[in-house]
Design a protein around this motif. Structure first.
Motif, PDB file in Angstrom:
ATOM      1  N   VAL A   1       0.862  -1.183   0.000  1.00  0.00           N
ATOM      2  CA  VAL A   1       0.000   0.000   0.000  1.00  0.00           C
ATOM      3  C   VAL A   1       0.903   1.239   0.000  1.00  0.00           C
ATOM      4  N   ASP A   2       0.893   1.992  -1.110  1.00  0.00           N
ATOM      5  CA  ASP A   2       1.782   3.161  -1.220  1.00  0.00           C
ATOM      6  C   ASP A   2       1.332   4.323  -0.340  1.00  0.00           C
ATOM      7  N   ARG A   3       0.004   4.484  -0.254  1.00  0.00           N
ATOM      8  CA  ARG A   3      -0.546   5.581   0.548  1.00  0.00           C
ATOM      9  C   ARG A   3      -1.733   5.060   1.338  1.00  0.00           C
ATOM     10  N   HIS A   4      -1.798   5.458   2.599  1.00  0.00           N
ATOM     11  CA  HIS A   4      -2.907   5.049   3.450  1.00  0.00           C
ATOM     12  C   HIS A   4      -3.533   6.303   4.032  1.00  0.00           C
ATOM     13  N   VAL A   5      -4.817   6.470   3.828  1.00  0.00           N
ATOM     14  CA  VAL A   5      -5.503   7.663   4.310  1.00  0.00           C
ATOM     15  C   VAL A   5      -6.509   7.261   5.384  1.00  0.00           C
ATOM     16  N   LEU A   6      -6.527   8.005   6.476  1.00  0.00           N
ATOM     17  CA  LEU A   6      -7.405   7.678   7.597  1.00  0.00           C
ATOM     18  C   LEU A   6      -8.479   8.741   7.772  1.00  0.00           C
TER      19      LEU A   6
END
Ligand code: SF4
Lengths: 477, 218
Positions: free
Chosen positions: A31-36
Motif C-alpha cells: 500500500v503506497d498511501r494510506h488515508v485515515l
C-alpha cells in the motif's frame, strides 16, 4: 501470471504491487498511501496498541477529520460535541504515531477523497487504501484506490500491505458523445441503473472510450467515486496529459527530475490492445439524459423526465418486493412522473460532487435566482481549499445571494453523522452517492442527481424536468 | 482473532430481501462514538420507531427471534459502505452466521475477520430454507458446521423435517477461522519481504515516495 495476448491496466498496477503470493491463494500487495478518517480507525489503533504493534511507515499515512466534523463556518473540534470523541481519538492517535493530520483547523482539511487528489497523494499507477468505500474516487487519476474495513486499516498500519484476492477485470467503454449540460454523474448513474448495484461485484472496473477521454480530471473523479455503487471495489481510468497537468506542482506530487521520470512511467499506464477482460460493456452516451434516483438504491435511477416503475411489471419476486418497499418508503406512486415532486432540502456536496468544477456548474445555474421559499439549500465544499478557490471566484456570493448556506468542508449531509440532518419524512435532492433508507437521517428521503439538477431543483422547489434544465428556460433566464 | 469458530447453533431469522445495505444493518446514528452498543443498533432504522420504541412486527423484536444466532438473507447482503461496524453490530447482537446466495465484497472480507461465518448458498437452498422458516413463525434452530460446510435442521417435533444443506466458503478461510488465526501475525512473518519490496520500489520508482512526503533525502 501474464495473460496471453496482453495485460490490462489493472494487471500492470496490481503486479507492480505484489509483494508475494500467500499460501491461501491471496496476494499480499504493498500500500503506497494510506488515508485515515475519524470514524473507521479508532478501533484499529486500539487493537494495534493492545497487540503491542506500531505503525510501520507513518510517513505513508495521512489522516483527516471529515465525516463527523461540524460544517458550520468557523467550526472547531468542539462545535459538534457528539463527534468530539472520535475527532480527538484520531488526532491523538495520529500524533502519537507520527502521522500527518489534517484536522478541522488545518487549511487543507477536507473529505478524504477530495484531498487525496488535491494534495497529490494519489498518483497514477500507485495503490492507495482508506477505511472508506469511496476510495475508488482516486481511480480518476489512474490510481488504484481501495476501500477497506477497520480490520484492514489495522493490517495496513501494522504491515503497509493488504492481503487480497485479485479481482477480475471489467471494462466499460463509453461511446458516442455526451449531450451538452450533462455530466459524469449522469454517466455513472445511468451505468448503475443499467448493470445494477451488484453488476461490478468481484471486478476491478476500467472506464474507457472517447467519452471518458473527453472528461476533465475532476469529472473522472466523480465517475470513479461511484464504482462502489456498482458493487466494484476498484474503478479507474488510464492517465493521460490531463492527469499529468492536474498533478503538476501539487503538494506531494513528485518534483523536478522525479516528475519527469514519473510522467514517462505514467504514460505507459494503459491496457494493452490485446488485453482480455473478464467482462466488457459498451454504453452509447448519445441517448443519455439528466438522471435522478427515485428509490432507495443507487440503481433506482431514471431520466428526470421518467416515471417511477411499476412493481407489477417486475418478474423476480425479491426484486418486486424491494421495489414496492422503495416506493412506500419514498412516498411515490408507480407510474408517477418524477418531475414536479416537491422537495424540502437541496444539498450540494460529498466526495462525489463537491469539487470546484461542480460548484462552478451549480453557481452558473443559480446566479441571480433565488431558492424556492420552502427549500433549505446548502453548499458544502469538499475541502477548505476548494472553499477558498470558490470564494476567490466569488461563488460564495452567488450562492448566498440565491439563498444557499455556504459552509465549511466535510461529509455533512451525505452521511449525516454530524449535525447536518434531513428531518424525518423530508425529501432531499442531493449530489451524493447513496439514497438508502435513513441515510440522510431517520426517515429521510433522498434523490441523487448531478450538481446541475440539484441546483435547478433548489430554485424550482421540486424535481425538475429536462425543459427546465435548458439554459433558455424561463426559470434560468 | 483470538478463538476459533467451529460451529454456530441457534434460531435463524429470515430477511427476505436482496441488497440489504450496511446503512440498514447499522444506521449512522450508532456510529458517532467509539463505544456505542452496536448490538442495540443492529437494523436500528427498522427496529425502533421515531421515539426509540421497539416496533413489534420487526423480526428481531419478536419473542421467538430475540435470541437469533443466524440470518438467512437474499442476494448481495452487506452492500453499501465499508463500515465494519455492520459486522460488529451483527456479532454484538449475537449473530454468528449469515447465509445468503451472495455477499458484497467488503462485507464478506470484514465478516471473516470478526469470526462471522458468511456462507454462500445456492438459490434453491435459499428458497427451501426460506419456505421452512415461513412455515415456522415460532422460530427454528439450525446448526452450522464449519468442518463439513453444512447447515442442518433437526426438528424434534417433526423428524420429517430433518434436513441438511451445503454452503460455500473458501477452504483457506474456513481453516483460518477454525484455527482462529491472527491475520496480522501471519503477514508479519513476511516482514522482510515487505521491507525489501519497499526498498526496491523506492529505487525503481523514486517518484512514488517523494522527499516532501517521506521527509528524507535520498
Ligand atoms: S462524502 Fe459521503 S460518501 Fe464521501 S466519504 Fe464522506 S460520507 Fe462517505
Amino acid at each position: 501470471m501474464d495473460k496471453e495476448g496482453g495485460l490490462t491496466l489493472f494487471d500492470k498496477i496490481w503486479n507492480a504491487h505484489l509483494v508475494r503470493q500467500l499460501d491461501d491463494g491471496r496476494d499480499l500487495v504493498f500500500v503506497d498511501r494510506h488515508v485515515l478518517q475519524e470514524t473507521t480507525c479508532a478501533q484499529a489503533f486500539a487493537n494495534l496498541r493492545k497487540a503491542g504493534r506500531s505503525v510501520r511507515y507513518p510517513a505513508l499515512t495521512i489522516a483527516t477529520q471529515d465525516h463527523i466534523v461540524s460544517t458550520r463556518p468557523g467550526r472547531t473540534e468542539d462545535s459538534n460535541p457528539a463527534g468530539r470523541e472520535l475527532m480527538q481519538l484520531l488526532r491523538s492517535n495520529a500524533l502519537a504515531a507520527g502521522i500527518r493530520h489534517y484536522g478541522v483547523d488545518h487549511p487543507s482539511q477536507g473529505i478524504v477523497h477530495v484531498i487525496a487528489p488535491e494534495l497529490g497523494l494519489a498518483l497514477p499507477g500507485s495503490l492507495l487504501a482508506c477505511g472508506d468505500s469511496h476510495t475508488s474516487t482516486v481511480g480518476g487519476l489512474g490510481c488504484l484506490g481501495i476501500g477497506v474495513g477497520t480490520s484492514e486499516v489495522e493490517h495496513i498500519l501494522a504491515t503497509q500491505t493488504l492481503a487480497l484476492s485479485k479481482p477480475k477485470s471489467m471494462r466499460i467503454v463509453y461511446e458516442g458523445t455526451l449531450q451538452a449540460g450533462l455530466s459524469a454523474k449522469d454517466l455513472i448513474l445511468h451505468t448503475i441503473a443499467r448493470i445494477g448495484v451488484a453488476g461490478g461485484r468481484g471486478f476491478a472496473v476500467e472506464y474507457a472510450g472517447p467519452v471518458i477521454e473527453a472528461l476533465t480530471v475532476e469529472a473522472r473523479l466523480t465517475l470513479c467515486n461511484m464504482s462502489i455503487e456498482l458493487g466494484a471495489r476498484l474503478g479507474f481510468i488510464a492517465p493521460d496529459d490531463k492527469t499529468i497537468a492536474y498533478l503538476e506542482n501539487r503538494e506531494f506530487s513528485p518534483k523536478g527530475a522525479d516528475f519527469v521520470t514519473a510522467c514517462a512511467d505514467w504514460r505507459a499506464l494503459c491496457s494493452d490492445e490485446q488485453a482480455i477482460f473478464d467482462r466488457q460493456i459498451h454504453i452509447d452516451c448519445t441517448q443519455i439524459s439528466h438522471q435522478v434516483s427515485w428509490g432507495t438504491t443507487p440503481e433506482d435511477v431514471v431520466s428526470i423526465d421518467g416515471v417511477v416503475p411499476d412493481p407489477l411489471q417486475v418478474v423476480d419476486p425479491a426484486r418486486r418486493e424491494r421495489i414496492s418497499q422503495a416506493i412506500r418508503y419514498m412516498a411515490v406512486q408507480p407510474g408517477q412522473k418524477l418531475s414536479g415532486l416537491p422537495i424540502d432540502v437541496a444539498f450540494i456536496g460529498s466526495c462525489t460532487n463537491s469539487r470546484l468544477s461542480d460548484l462552478i456548474q451549480a453557481a452558473a445555474l443559480v446566479r441571480g435566482q433565488h431558492v424556492a421559499p420552502h427549500v433549505r439549500a446548502l453548499v458544502v465544499p469538499g475541502s477548505m481549499s476548494v472553499k477558498r478557490q470558490a470564494e476567490a471566484l466569488g461563488l460564495d456570493a452567488i450562492f448566498r445571494a440565491a439563498g444557499f448556506e455556504w459552509r465549511d468542508a466535510g461529509c455533512s449531509m451525505c452521511v449525516s453523522i454530524n449535525e447536518d440532518v434531513v428531518p424525518p419524512g423530508a425529501r432531499c435532492i442531493a449530489t451524493t452517492n447513496r439514497n438508502f433508507e435513513n441515510r440522510q437521517g431517520p426517515k429521510s428521503r433522498t434523490h441523487i442527481a448531478s450538481p446541475a439538477v440539484v441546483a435547478v431543483a433548489a430554485l424550482a422547489g421540486c424535481l425538475p424536468d429536462s425543459s427546465m434544465m435548458n439554459p433558455n428556460s424561463e426559470l434560468l433566464s | 482473532m483470538s478463538n476459533g469458530v467451529e460451529r454456530v447453533e441457534g434460531v435463524m431469522a429470515l430477511f427476505d430481501r436482496c441488497d440489504i445495505n450496511t446503512d440498514a444493518i447499522i444506521p449512522s446514528t450508532w456510529l458517532r462514538t467509539a463505544s456505542a452498543d452496536l448490538g442495540k443498533g443492529l437494523f436500528g432504522g427498522e427496529r425502533y420507531d421515531g421515539q426509540g420504541r421497539e416496533i413489534d412486527s420487526f423480526v428481531l423484536n419478536q419473542p421467538a427471534f430475540r435470541q437469533s444466532r443466524l440470518i438467512l438473507a437474499d442476494d448481495n447482503f452487506g452492500c453499501g459502505s465499508s463500515r465494519e461496524a455492520a459486522v460488529w453490530a451483527l456479532v454484538q447482537f449475537g449473530i454468528g452466521c449469515v447465509l445468503a446466495p451472495s455477499f458484497a465484497d467488503i462485507f464478506y472480507e470484514n465478516a471473516f475477520r470478526n469470526n462471522l461465518v458468511a456462507g454462500i448458498i445456492d438459490v434453491e437452498t435459499y428458497q427451501e430454507i426460506k419456505s421452512i422458516l415461513l412455515d415456522h413463525p415460532d422460530g427454528l434452530s439450525f446448526n452450522v458446521d464449519l468442518h463439513s460446510l453444512t447447515v442442518s435442521l433437526s426438528d424434534p417435533h417433526n423428524p420429517k423435517h430433518n434436513r441438511c444443506w451445503n454452503f460455500r466458503m473458501p477452504a483457506s478461510r474456513v481453516q483460518a477461522m477454525i484455527r482462529g488465526d491472527d491475520e496480522i501475525s501471519t503477514t508479519l512473518q513476511h516482514h522482510e519481504d515487505i521491507a525489501d519490496f519497499y526498498k526496491m520500489k523506492s529505487s525503481e520508482n523514486p517518484w512514488l515516495f517523494p522527499q516532501d512526503l517521506i521527509g528524507q533525502k535520498r
